[in-house]
Scaffold this motif. Structure first.
Motif, mmCIF file in Angstrom:
data_model
loop_
_atom_site.group_PDB
_atom_site.id
_atom_site.type_symbol
_atom_site.label_atom_id
_atom_site.label_comp_id
_atom_site.label_asym_id
_atom_site.label_seq_id
_atom_site.Cartn_x
_atom_site.Cartn_y
_atom_site.Cartn_z
ATOM 1 N N GLY A 188 -8.186 17.935 -14.829
ATOM 2 C CA GLY A 188 -8.501 16.286 -14.738
ATOM 3 C C GLY A 188 -7.695 15.871 -13.767
ATOM 4 N N MET A 189 -8.068 14.824 -13.044
ATOM 5 C CA MET A 189 -7.529 14.134 -11.928
ATOM 6 C C MET A 189 -7.390 12.635 -12.117
ATOM 7 S SD MET A 189 -8.628 14.375 -7.842
ATOM 8 C CE MET A 189 -10.193 13.735 -8.136
ATOM 9 N N VAL A 190 -6.396 12.204 -11.704
ATOM 10 C CA VAL A 190 -6.291 10.742 -11.852
ATOM 11 C C VAL A 190 -6.829 9.948 -10.653
ATOM 12 C CG1 VAL A 190 -4.716 8.522 -12.066
ATOM 13 C CG2 VAL A 190 -4.102 10.669 -13.203
ATOM 14 N N LYS A 191 -8.047 9.060 -10.957
ATOM 15 C CA LYS A 191 -8.534 8.433 -9.855
ATOM 16 C C LYS A 191 -8.304 6.910 -10.467
ATOM 17 C CE LYS A 191 -12.643 8.127 -7.013
ATOM 18 N NZ LYS A 191 -14.075 8.739 -6.918
ATOM 19 N N ASP A 192 -8.220 5.809 -9.719
ATOM 20 C CA ASP A 192 -8.133 4.564 -10.149
ATOM 21 C C ASP A 192 -7.669 4.300 -11.456
ATOM 22 O OD1 ASP A 192 -9.161 4.212 -7.479
ATOM 23 O OD2 ASP A 192 -11.158 4.515 -7.961
ATOM 24 N N LEU A 246 0.268 14.084 -18.241
ATOM 25 C CA LEU A 246 0.222 13.446 -16.916
ATOM 26 C C LEU A 246 -1.054 12.523 -17.105
ATOM 27 C CD1 LEU A 246 0.998 16.186 -14.242
ATOM 28 C CD2 LEU A 246 2.235 13.890 -14.430
ATOM 29 N N SER A 247 -1.887 12.742 -18.217
ATOM 30 C CA SER A 247 -2.745 11.948 -18.369
ATOM 31 C C SER A 247 -2.612 10.803 -19.494
ATOM 32 C CB SER A 247 -4.157 12.616 -19.190
ATOM 33 O OG SER A 247 -3.630 13.182 -20.404
ATOM 34 N N MET A 248 -1.194 10.552 -19.735
ATOM 35 C CA MET A 248 -1.030 9.662 -20.662
ATOM 36 C C MET A 248 -0.927 8.193 -19.974
ATOM 37 S SD MET A 248 1.411 11.726 -22.826
ATOM 38 C CE MET A 248 1.765 10.392 -24.357
ATOM 39 N N SER A 249 -1.304 7.139 -20.869
ATOM 40 C CA SER A 249 -1.028 5.953 -19.970
ATOM 41 C C SER A 249 0.529 5.615 -19.592
ATOM 42 C CB SER A 249 -1.279 4.716 -21.226
ATOM 43 O OG SER A 249 -0.723 4.690 -22.313
ATOM 44 N N ASN A 250 1.550 6.047 -20.212
ATOM 45 C CA ASN A 250 2.872 5.681 -19.670
ATOM 46 C C ASN A 250 3.066 6.455 -18.537
ATOM 47 O OD1 ASN A 250 3.203 8.657 -20.499
ATOM 48 N ND2 ASN A 250 4.500 7.968 -22.231
ATOM 49 N N TYR A 251 2.409 7.291 -18.154
ATOM 50 C CA TYR A 251 2.551 7.856 -16.815
ATOM 51 C C TYR A 251 1.651 7.051 -15.716
ATOM 52 C CZ TYR A 251 1.427 10.523 -12.540
ATOM 53 O OH TYR A 251 1.413 10.899 -11.116
ATOM 54 N N ILE A 252 0.256 7.085 -16.111
ATOM 55 C CA ILE A 252 -0.543 6.330 -15.055
ATOM 56 C C ILE A 252 -0.371 4.787 -14.893
ATOM 57 C CG2 ILE A 252 -3.149 5.815 -14.782
ATOM 58 C CD1 ILE A 252 -3.957 8.323 -16.464
ATOM 59 N N SER A 271 -0.507 7.305 -8.836
ATOM 60 C CA SER A 271 -0.899 8.517 -9.757
ATOM 61 C C SER A 271 -2.167 9.101 -8.990
ATOM 62 C CB SER A 271 -0.859 7.925 -11.089
ATOM 63 O OG SER A 271 -2.123 6.911 -11.053
ATOM 64 N N ASP A 272 -2.695 8.333 -8.267
ATOM 65 C CA ASP A 272 -3.974 8.940 -7.734
ATOM 66 C C ASP A 272 -3.859 10.391 -7.198
ATOM 67 O OD1 ASP A 272 -5.314 6.565 -8.534
ATOM 68 O OD2 ASP A 272 -6.054 6.115 -6.405
ATOM 69 N N GLY A 273 -4.725 11.355 -7.702
ATOM 70 C CA GLY A 273 -4.892 12.554 -7.166
ATOM 71 C C GLY A 273 -4.083 13.531 -8.041
ATOM 72 N N THR A 274 -3.285 13.038 -8.900
ATOM 73 C CA THR A 274 -2.577 13.852 -9.835
ATOM 74 C C THR A 274 -3.584 14.611 -10.678
ATOM 75 O OG1 THR A 274 -0.739 12.217 -10.065
ATOM 76 C CG2 THR A 274 -0.999 13.938 -11.856
ATOM 77 N N LEU A 275 -3.090 15.891 -10.787
ATOM 78 C CA LEU A 275 -4.055 17.080 -11.342
ATOM 79 C C LEU A 275 -3.135 17.386 -12.864
ATOM 80 C CD1 LEU A 275 -4.819 18.989 -8.266
ATOM 81 C CD2 LEU A 275 -6.592 17.797 -9.714
ATOM 82 N N MET A 276 -4.014 17.747 -13.723
ATOM 83 C CA MET A 276 -3.588 18.124 -15.074
ATOM 84 C C MET A 276 -4.512 18.805 -16.053
ATOM 85 S SD MET A 276 -4.756 15.081 -15.625
ATOM 86 C CE MET A 276 -3.725 14.150 -14.728
ATOM 87 N N PRO A 277 -4.165 19.944 -16.822
ATOM 88 C CA PRO A 277 -5.205 20.484 -17.654
ATOM 89 C C PRO A 277 -5.646 19.390 -18.820
ATOM 90 C CG PRO A 277 -3.500 22.045 -17.252
ATOM 91 C CD PRO A 277 -3.188 20.774 -16.720
ATOM 92 N N GLN A 278 -6.868 19.415 -19.225
ATOM 93 C CA GLN A 278 -7.530 18.514 -20.137
ATOM 94 C C GLN A 278 -8.308 19.312 -21.077
ATOM 95 O OE1 GLN A 278 -6.564 14.404 -19.582
ATOM 96 N NE2 GLN A 278 -5.158 15.959 -19.585
ATOM 97 N N THR A 279 -8.293 19.021 -22.510
ATOM 98 C CA THR A 279 -9.314 19.268 -23.198
ATOM 99 C C THR A 279 -10.434 18.420 -23.626
ATOM 100 O OG1 THR A 279 -8.178 18.578 -25.268
ATOM 101 C CG2 THR A 279 -7.567 20.929 -24.472
ATOM 102 N N PHE A 280 -10.151 16.941 -22.980
ATOM 103 C CA PHE A 280 -11.259 16.009 -23.027
ATOM 104 C C PHE A 280 -11.209 15.136 -21.945
ATOM 105 C CE2 PHE A 280 -12.606 11.870 -24.747
ATOM 106 C CZ PHE A 280 -13.774 11.900 -25.359
#
Length: 254
Positions: A238-242, A116-122, A129-138
């Motif tokens: 991680g969370m998508v914001k703007d 969910l952190s990939m550009s093809n989603y965002i 996509s704002d508020g979407t939550l996902m585990p991240q290593t970076f």
């Protein structure tokens, strides 16, 4: 084989933990029809059980690669009273879920795997996509001089203002540093000697994700984590914001 990514067991545990921490009790699991999606569904169900069955799965919905309309799946989740959507998949179909939720005025948050952190989603979901939550290593945030240098270097090399997949970029970068250290320690291009060195690295490797101290150990068929570099402590939410992924929790940034 040595894996340099947070395995799905870690991610599924974090997704379920996040839903429980938000006091949700009813969730829907939405997943793609690939082996990746199906195994992710199974991991989520297993984690719900392991974490005390505090979440009731009121809907389990599947979609296919290429699907653009998720209305039917989302309506079933909504009518079942789902307070959150736990999702597992990859690609623009994830954006179709977010966009479909917006059309149906579903306020349920979307929580899922790192993809969910990939550009093809965002990019395809936009503001949805704002508020979407996902585990991240970076997280693409210059929290240290080394991380800042890495981010700036990537932006300059590829002429971008945002890394399309920060997790992929950082994991690839650190993995090469670790492999190079193993070759140096082995003093050889012999793959068997490099394997032995990877299983017992003497020197710490300063990467952008972490300083890696013996990330791998000698292979044990009874313990798959012997060839897994990442543990739960190496992964944050991680969370998508703007249009960007940020730290979901201020404490993780610290």
């Amino acid at each position: 084989m040595f894996r340099f990514a947070a395995h799905d067991g870690i991610q599924a545990a974090m997704v379920v933990e996040e839903a429980i921490s938000k006091k949700y009790t009813k969730v829907a699991i939405v997943f793609d029809a690939t082996n990746y999606g199906v195994s992710g569904r199974d991991d989520l169900l297993d984690q719900i059980k392991q974490q005390g069955n505090k979440l009731e799965v009121v809907a389990t919905e599947k979609f296919n690669i290429g699907d653009k309309d998720m209305t039917a799946q989302l309506l079933r989740a909504k009518s079942a009273g789902a307070q959150a959507i736990l999702i597992w998949g990859i690609g623009p179909e994830l954006a179709a879920v977010s966009n479909g939720m917006a059309k149906l005025d579903m306020k349920s948050p979307l929580i899922g795997g790192w993809t969910l952190s990939m550009s093809n989603y965002i990019d395809n979901a936009g503001k949805n996509s704002d508020g979407t939550l996902m585990p991240q290593t970076f997280i693409e945030d210059p929290i240290t001089p080394k991380v800042k240098s890495f981010i700036n270097g990537y932006h300059k090399a590829y002429n971008v203002s945002r890394i399309p997949s920060p997790v992929s970029a950082a994991q690839g970068y650190d993995a090469v540093l670790i492999f190079a250290e193993a070759v140096k320690q082995a003093q050889s291009g012999d793959t068997r000697k490099i394997k032995d060195a990877l299983e017992d690295l003497k020197a710490p490797v300063k990467g952008v994700i972490s300083t890696w101290k013996k990330p791998f150990s000698k292979w044990d068929p009874a313990n798959f984590e012997t060839h897994e570099a990442f543990r739960r402590a190496d992964t944050v939410m991680g969370m998508v914001k703007d249009g960007r992924v940020v730290f979901a929790n201020a404490e993780d940034r610290k």
